[in-house]
Design a protein around this motif. Structure first.
Motif, PDB file in Angstrom:
ATOM      1  N   PRO A  53       1.550  16.252  -8.112  1.00  0.00           N
ATOM      2  CA  PRO A  53       2.487  15.485  -7.288  1.00  0.00           C
ATOM      3  C   PRO A  53       3.736  16.251  -6.881  1.00  0.00           C
ATOM      4  O   PRO A  53       4.329  15.949  -5.840  1.00  0.00           O
ATOM      5  N   TYR A 151      -2.458  13.025 -14.261  1.00  0.00           N
ATOM      6  CA  TYR A 151      -2.071  12.483 -12.962  1.00  0.00           C
ATOM      7  C   TYR A 151      -3.069  11.477 -12.387  1.00  0.00           C
ATOM      8  O   TYR A 151      -2.862  10.995 -11.274  1.00  0.00           O
ATOM      9  N   TRP A 154      -3.676  11.153  -8.595  1.00  0.00           N
ATOM     10  CA  TRP A 154      -2.521  11.610  -7.819  1.00  0.00           C
ATOM     11  C   TRP A 154      -2.430  13.138  -7.843  1.00  0.00           C
ATOM     12  O   TRP A 154      -1.461  13.720  -8.319  1.00  0.00           O
ATOM     13  N   ARG A 203      -6.509   5.798  -7.829  1.00  0.00           N
ATOM     14  CA  ARG A 203      -5.649   6.835  -8.393  1.00  0.00           C
ATOM     15  C   ARG A 203      -4.982   6.380  -9.696  1.00  0.00           C
ATOM     16  O   ARG A 203      -4.592   7.206 -10.516  1.00  0.00           O
ATOM     17  N   ASP A 204      -4.844   5.068  -9.847  1.00  0.00           N
ATOM     18  CA  ASP A 204      -4.211   4.505 -11.044  1.00  0.00           C
ATOM     19  C   ASP A 204      -5.228   3.920 -12.010  1.00  0.00           C
ATOM     20  O   ASP A 204      -4.920   2.992 -12.750  1.00  0.00           O
ATOM     21  N   ARG A 211       3.274  10.029 -10.094  1.00  0.00           N
ATOM     22  CA  ARG A 211       2.582   9.724  -8.853  1.00  0.00           C
ATOM     23  C   ARG A 211       3.237  10.470  -7.696  1.00  0.00           C
ATOM     24  O   ARG A 211       4.286  11.085  -7.858  1.00  0.00           O
ATOM     25  N   TYR A 212       2.624  10.367  -6.528  1.00  0.00           N
ATOM     26  CA  TYR A 212       3.251  10.886  -5.321  1.00  0.00           C
ATOM     27  C   TYR A 212       4.548  10.122  -5.050  1.00  0.00           C
ATOM     28  O   TYR A 212       4.636   8.924  -5.319  1.00  0.00           O
ATOM     29  N   LYS A 217       3.532   9.597  -0.110  1.00  0.00           N
ATOM     30  CA  LYS A 217       2.552   8.541   0.170  1.00  0.00           C
ATOM     31  C   LYS A 217       2.536   8.191   1.649  1.00  0.00           C
ATOM     32  O   LYS A 217       1.470   8.014   2.251  1.00  0.00           O
TER      33      LYS A 217
END
Length: 237
Positions: A53, A151, A154, A203-204, A211-212, A217
């Motif tokens: 990220p 991550y 991400w 992603r989660d 995160r980004y 994003k």
């Protein structure tokens, strides 16, 4: 030798938000179809390169600020290519072969399967239906996806860097962390990735450290042809 080269790669690239993990060509060739195998001796040393990220802030934005990119197709690709070129410049005593994730052969096949490379290097776990006990989709094509232990989703796999003149038979393989622990969760991951990828919830799938950013994003959520406007660039399309 691999430890020394990794340390030098980390010193060069990690300040810009990249992660490098070593693997042997034989590990990669053992898990891909023959048409995707890399034509180097089995103990040849290579590294898979991920962008974390932090790459957007540490590498991409500074790169855009100083480079003239009025005629490029993809600024991110140009940025990553720039940092790959730094590897060549900083290892003048070695032959370097860099293969980007976006590079294709004349028959339109990828030059390298970066998710397989990330898995065999222990950088991220490549989740595929063939590795699971349950299969709710039958013969339907379901794409696999890599998940990073820190991550989640991400991050991105940007390519591989090969050192054809370095053989390291003693390099020990590090297995990737299976951080999506149950078949049910893995099916949920593939469902989100294949059918709802635009909402980014895959992603989660695990708890993540980072995160980004919201700016990042927004950039990746914007259609590619319109991203130039966010950067103040002119598209060549």
């Amino acid at each position: 030798m691999s430890a020394l080269l990794q340390r030098r790669l980390d010193e060069l690239l990690s300040p810009f938000g990249f992660q490098c993990d070593p693997f042997k060509i034989s590990w990669y060739n053992a898990v891909v179809q023959p048409c995707f195998r890399l034509q180097y001796p089995e103990d040849t040393l290579a590294f898979v390169v991920l962008s974390t990220p932090q790459m957007f802030e540490r590498a991409f934005k500074p790169f855009i600020a100083v480079m003239q990119l009025s005629d490029v197709r993809d600024p991110i690709d140009e940025c990553v290519a720039h940092y790959f070129s730094l590897v060549r410049k900083n290892f003048p005593d070695h032959r370097i072969v860099a293969i980007h994730d976006f590079e294709l052969l004349p028959n339109r096949r990828p030059k390298v399967l970066v998710q397989s490379a990330a898995h065999v290097a222990g950088a991220a776990y490549y989740y595929q239906m063939k590795n699971m006990q349950q299969n709710p989709w039958g013969e339907k094509k379901i794409c696999g996806v890599c998940i990073h232990p820190r991550y989640g989703g991400w991050f991105a796999i940007r390519g591989v860097v090969i050192f054809p003149d370095v053989q390291d038979p003693s390099l020990e393989q590090k297995l990737p962390m299976d951080c999506v622990s149950t078949d049910e969760k893995k099916i949920e991951l593939l469902k989100r990735f294949n059918f709802h990828w635009q909402d980014w919830t895959y992603r989660d799938i695990i708890d993540v450290e980072e995160r980004y950013s919201e700016e990042q994003k927004q950039y990746f959520a914007t259609p590619p042809a319109e991203r130039f406007k966010l950067l103040g660039l002119k598209s060549d399309c």
